[in-house]
Structures are given as C-alpha cells and as structure tokens.
Design a protein around this motif. Structure first.
Motif, mmCIF file in Angstrom:
data_model
loop_
_atom_site.group_PDB
_atom_site.id
_atom_site.type_symbol
_atom_site.label_atom_id
_atom_site.label_comp_id
_atom_site.label_asym_id
_atom_site.label_seq_id
_atom_site.Cartn_x
_atom_site.Cartn_y
_atom_site.Cartn_z
ATOM 1 N N CYS A 114 -34.954 -11.973 7.494
ATOM 2 C CA CYS A 114 -33.506 -11.938 7.748
ATOM 3 C C CYS A 114 -33.015 -10.501 7.915
ATOM 4 O O CYS A 114 -32.186 -10.208 8.776
ATOM 5 C CB CYS A 114 -32.744 -12.607 6.607
ATOM 6 N N ARG A 115 -33.532 -9.605 7.068
ATOM 7 C CA ARG A 115 -33.148 -8.189 7.159
ATOM 8 C C ARG A 115 -33.528 -7.598 8.510
ATOM 9 O O ARG A 115 -32.723 -6.933 9.151
ATOM 10 C CB ARG A 115 -33.888 -7.398 6.078
ATOM 11 N N LEU B 158 -16.759 -9.251 3.181
ATOM 12 C CA LEU B 158 -17.644 -8.331 3.900
ATOM 13 C C LEU B 158 -17.089 -8.056 5.290
ATOM 14 O O LEU B 158 -16.626 -8.981 5.968
ATOM 15 C CB LEU B 158 -19.033 -8.959 4.065
ATOM 16 N N LYS B 159 -17.197 -6.808 5.711
ATOM 17 C CA LYS B 159 -16.692 -6.398 7.024
ATOM 18 C C LYS B 159 -17.322 -7.254 8.132
ATOM 19 O O LYS B 159 -18.521 -7.530 8.091
ATOM 20 C CB LYS B 159 -17.050 -4.920 7.238
ATOM 21 N N THR B 160 -16.516 -7.638 9.103
ATOM 22 C CA THR B 160 -17.030 -8.420 10.225
ATOM 23 C C THR B 160 -18.154 -7.652 10.916
ATOM 24 O O THR B 160 -18.020 -6.449 11.167
ATOM 25 C CB THR B 160 -15.895 -8.687 11.240
ATOM 26 N N GLY B 161 -19.232 -8.388 11.174
ATOM 27 C CA GLY B 161 -20.350 -7.730 11.850
ATOM 28 C C GLY B 161 -21.380 -7.193 10.874
ATOM 29 O O GLY B 161 -22.369 -6.607 11.285
ATOM 30 N N THR B 162 -21.157 -7.391 9.566
ATOM 31 C CA THR B 162 -22.191 -7.002 8.607
ATOM 32 C C THR B 162 -22.820 -8.269 8.028
ATOM 33 O O THR B 162 -22.192 -9.335 7.995
ATOM 34 C CB THR B 162 -21.634 -6.152 7.435
ATOM 35 N N LEU B 163 -24.084 -8.119 7.626
ATOM 36 C CA LEU B 163 -24.813 -9.238 7.050
ATOM 37 C C LEU B 163 -25.110 -8.900 5.586
ATOM 38 O O LEU B 163 -25.704 -7.868 5.301
ATOM 39 C CB LEU B 163 -26.125 -9.453 7.822
ATOM 40 N N LYS C 85 -29.072 -1.572 11.796
ATOM 41 C CA LYS C 85 -29.561 -1.475 10.411
ATOM 42 C C LYS C 85 -28.449 -1.145 9.418
ATOM 43 O O LYS C 85 -28.427 -1.628 8.293
ATOM 44 C CB LYS C 85 -30.656 -0.419 10.314
ATOM 45 N N LYS C 86 -27.504 -0.290 9.855
ATOM 46 C CA LYS C 86 -26.463 0.143 8.919
ATOM 47 C C LYS C 86 -25.524 -1.010 8.546
ATOM 48 O O LYS C 86 -24.749 -0.908 7.602
ATOM 49 C CB LYS C 86 -25.687 1.318 9.501
ATOM 50 N N ASN C 87 -25.608 -2.087 9.301
ATOM 51 C CA ASN C 87 -24.739 -3.228 9.013
ATOM 52 C C ASN C 87 -25.398 -4.298 8.141
ATOM 53 O O ASN C 87 -24.879 -5.406 8.001
ATOM 54 C CB ASN C 87 -24.214 -3.842 10.304
ATOM 55 N N ILE C 88 -26.544 -3.960 7.566
ATOM 56 C CA ILE C 88 -27.159 -4.853 6.578
ATOM 57 C C ILE C 88 -26.693 -4.373 5.207
ATOM 58 O O ILE C 88 -26.968 -3.243 4.813
ATOM 59 C CB ILE C 88 -28.710 -4.822 6.670
ATOM 60 N N ARG C 89 -25.956 -5.210 4.512
ATOM 61 C CA ARG C 89 -25.397 -4.810 3.212
ATOM 62 C C ARG C 89 -26.135 -5.503 2.082
ATOM 63 O O ARG C 89 -26.299 -6.741 2.114
ATOM 64 C CB ARG C 89 -23.915 -5.221 3.119
#
Ligand code: ZN
Ligand code: ZN
Length: 379
Positions: A301-302, A160-165, A311-315
């Motif tokens: 958590c979200r 997963l891209k750094t900075g995404t959850l 928000k766009k970094n919540i996968r």
C-alpha cells in the motif's frame, strides 16, 4: 466525475445496515456498465470479479478490495444540494465515498485487464456500523472462489489532507467487546440494611474495581479501555435494591490482553460479590476483532500510494484508535491492510457528526491508489 455522481447518488439515498437494497442495485448497475461480473452473496452487498487476461508466468494470484456501504441513524444537518433525502438516515461515516473509491478502482482495472493476470475481487459489504456485516459476507463465501491472497480496505478520513494516504504499521483499531454483569442481592427496608444485601453498594464497588483493573493490573503501555455504559437497579428510595445490571464495553489491541482482561474483570466481580454474600452472572461477548495490518500488505500500500500520490503524501498514523472496524474479520483469514484516504474540507467535522462531509476530490485519488495496489500486486 462519474465517481462524484455515484457518491452523491448514494449519499442522497442512504440506507441502514442490512437494508442497503437500493444501494446494492446502484453499485451493480454502475459496475455492469463496464461489463464487470457482479453477484450478490447475501440480501445486500455486492462482490465483483475482474479477471486479468495477461498470460502470467507463475500461479495466478488474487487480491481483494473492500468497501462498506451502510449509513447511520443520524439526521443530516448540512445544507449541501446532495444531502440525505431519507429522514433520520445519513452517510455520516463516509461509506458512500468508500464505495465510490472501490467501484472506481473496479472500472479502472476492468479497462486494463490485459495488463495483469489473476483476479481482483471487490467486496462491497453491508452493515459495518452495527457490526456483523463482514462476518455475514465471510459466511456467505466471499473469501472463496477464488481465495484472495491479501485484502485492502479503504476509508475516507476527514482529518487528513486531501490527496494524502494514512497508513499504520501493526495494530490500528481495537477489539470491540461487550460485558454484562448482573448482581443479585436481597431486598429489605432501607432503614434495616443489615437484613438485606444491597445490590447498589455492591455495584458501586464493582464499578470502581473494574477501573482499577486497567489502572493497576495492566501494563500501562498496552492500551485498554473499560467503559461502563449503563447501570440499572432499584425500585424505591427506601428499599435496598434486589438486583443491578451493569453493561459496558472493553477495547484492547491484542487477543492476549483481551482474554486476560475478561478473566481479571470476572475475578474482581466474584470477590466483591462474595464478600457480601450476594450472587452474580458475568457474560463477555467478543463483537469485533482487533485490526492488525500485515507488514507485507502495508508495504504494498505504501509503495502503490507513493507512486500515485507522491512519497511525501504517505502519512504515518501515529496512534492506533480504540474504535472498532469490522474489516478486522477478514484479517482472521487473509493478511491485509486498512488505509485512510485523506478528504479534508476547510472546516472538517468528525465521523458520525450530523455535519460530516468530505472533499470529493479524494474519490478519484482513492480509486487510483487502489488501482495501483491491485495492478502492482498482480503484474
Ligand atoms: Zn462509522
Ligand atoms: Zn466507517
């Protein structure tokens, strides 16, 4: 910056499950610098408590944050300056990073004590990889005094891209079971098969049949895996094998299917063995629970992840994994959620690879997400 140093210190000095003595000391020292109360519930592992000082209106709540601290029996093949100094041992799953993120959150929360009421309990658990670490901590009482109302586990993810959850609703990881089948036939001369009971032929049919349990008796949209990992039997090329032992693993995502599959497997073994007039012993052990996230804790958590990372970094993780994670043991007692912190490098390597490494910029982000999760829950 501190978190990178902590991670590198632990990374350079990896220790296997239940032998994390130095690691335990390093975590304790790191937390004590900010006056956090720590205790050692077992031989290794740490529990830290941070109690808020804000006057709360309602009854005081408690949330637990969990990291794992053990390494793997792998020889590191990276050329990083902080590579493992311990021969044949490596943090190839990123538990050094998980530890740093939870330790970082503990420090951040200790500095903001006056902004919340209730308790944050940080659990640094030994021996996740060989399983049994979470269970040991629970038996040692980490879910008591105070009993957490919910628990959040975090793990770095190299894809997963750094900075995404990475978050997942419902079933996320599988139950891990082990089975052993001993087939006892009768030896005889390889030229006179009718005088014996060939355990190898019986075993061959048992193995085929176990695969058809999944293919023909289980709902295809309900994931299940039956893997035969070992088979041992026979002594000579011209003698019918007197006995064969088969071992393997079963992975499922829910308790009902897990019980059903064990029953179906034994039925297949019994019928085949009976047809040849041989005997068998079937044993089935549950090594790990399925990991199922609580919708409420997932929503927490979200929200917190979105507030920190955007928000766009919540996968959303689309598919569950058939791998196991002993965070699931806590979920038998406390509702919780397991999340992935993205830490992708330009060239990622998978978990448990001798080249595994992470983007360390993820550490501060993971700590901030956990801080926000705890703060928003307790304030
Ligand atoms: Zn692992
Ligand atoms: Zn892991």
């Amino acid at each position: 910056m501190k978190l990178i140093e902590l991670r590198r210190d632990i990374h350079k000095n990896p220790e296997l499950g239940n032998a994390e003595f130095r690691t335990t000391g390093v975590i304790e020292k790191f937390l004590r610098q900010d006056g956090i109360i720590v205790r050692r519930p077992a031989k290794t592992g740490v529990v830290a408590l941070i109690t808020g000082t804000k006057k709360g209106a309602g009854p005081s709540r408690s949330i637990a944050l969990r990291a794992d601290i053990d390494a793997l029996p792998i020889t590191e093949k990276t050329n990083k300056p902080y590579r493992s100094r311990a021969a044949g041992v490596m943090h190839a799953c990123g538990h050094d990073a998980n530890t740093s993120m939870v330790a970082g959150a503990a420090l951040l929360l200790a500095r903001r004590k006056n902004e919340f009421s209730g308790t944050v309990k940080c659990i640094f658990q030994p021996n996740e990889e060989a399983a049994g670490g979470a269970l040991g901590m629970i038996r040692a009482g980490v879910l008591k005094n105070p009993v957490p109302d919910c628990i959040v586990g975090i793990h770095v993810n190299p894809w997963l891209k750094t900075g995404t959850l990475g978050v997942k609703a419902g079933a996320m990881m599988a139950a891990v079971d082990r089975f052993t089948i001993e087939i006892t036939g009768a030896r005889s001369h390889g030229a006179y098969p009718h005088l014996g009971k060939d355990s190898i032929v019986i075993a061959a049919q048992v193995i085929q049949s176990l695969q058809s349990v999944v293919a023909r008796q289980i709902d295809p949209v309900d994931p299940a895996v039956v893997t035969v990992g070992t088979i041992h039997g026979g002594e000579a090329f011209n003698v019918l094998a007197g006995s064969v032992t088969i071992t393997g693993t079963v992975r499922t995502l829910n308790h009902k299917l897990r019980r059903d599959i064990a029953r179906m497997m034994e039925r297949h073994v019994a019928m085949i063995v009976k047809a040849y007039g041989a005997n068998y012993r079937f044993s089935y052990e549950a090594l790990g629970q399925p990991l199922e996230n609580s919708p409420k804790v997932l929503a927490l958590c979200r929200r917190a992840g979105g507030a920190v990372l955007g928000k766009k970094n919540i996968r959303e993780i689309e598919k569950p994994s058939m791998g196991g994670e002993d965070f699931s043991e806590y979920l038998r007692y406390v509702p919780g959620c397991f999340v992935f912190m993205g830490a992708r490098l330009r060239v990622p390597h998978p978990w448990h690879s001798e080249r595994f490494d992470i983007d360390e910029r993820a550490l501060a982000k993971g700590a901030a997400v956990l801080e926000e999760i705890a703060l928003s829950y307790l304030s």
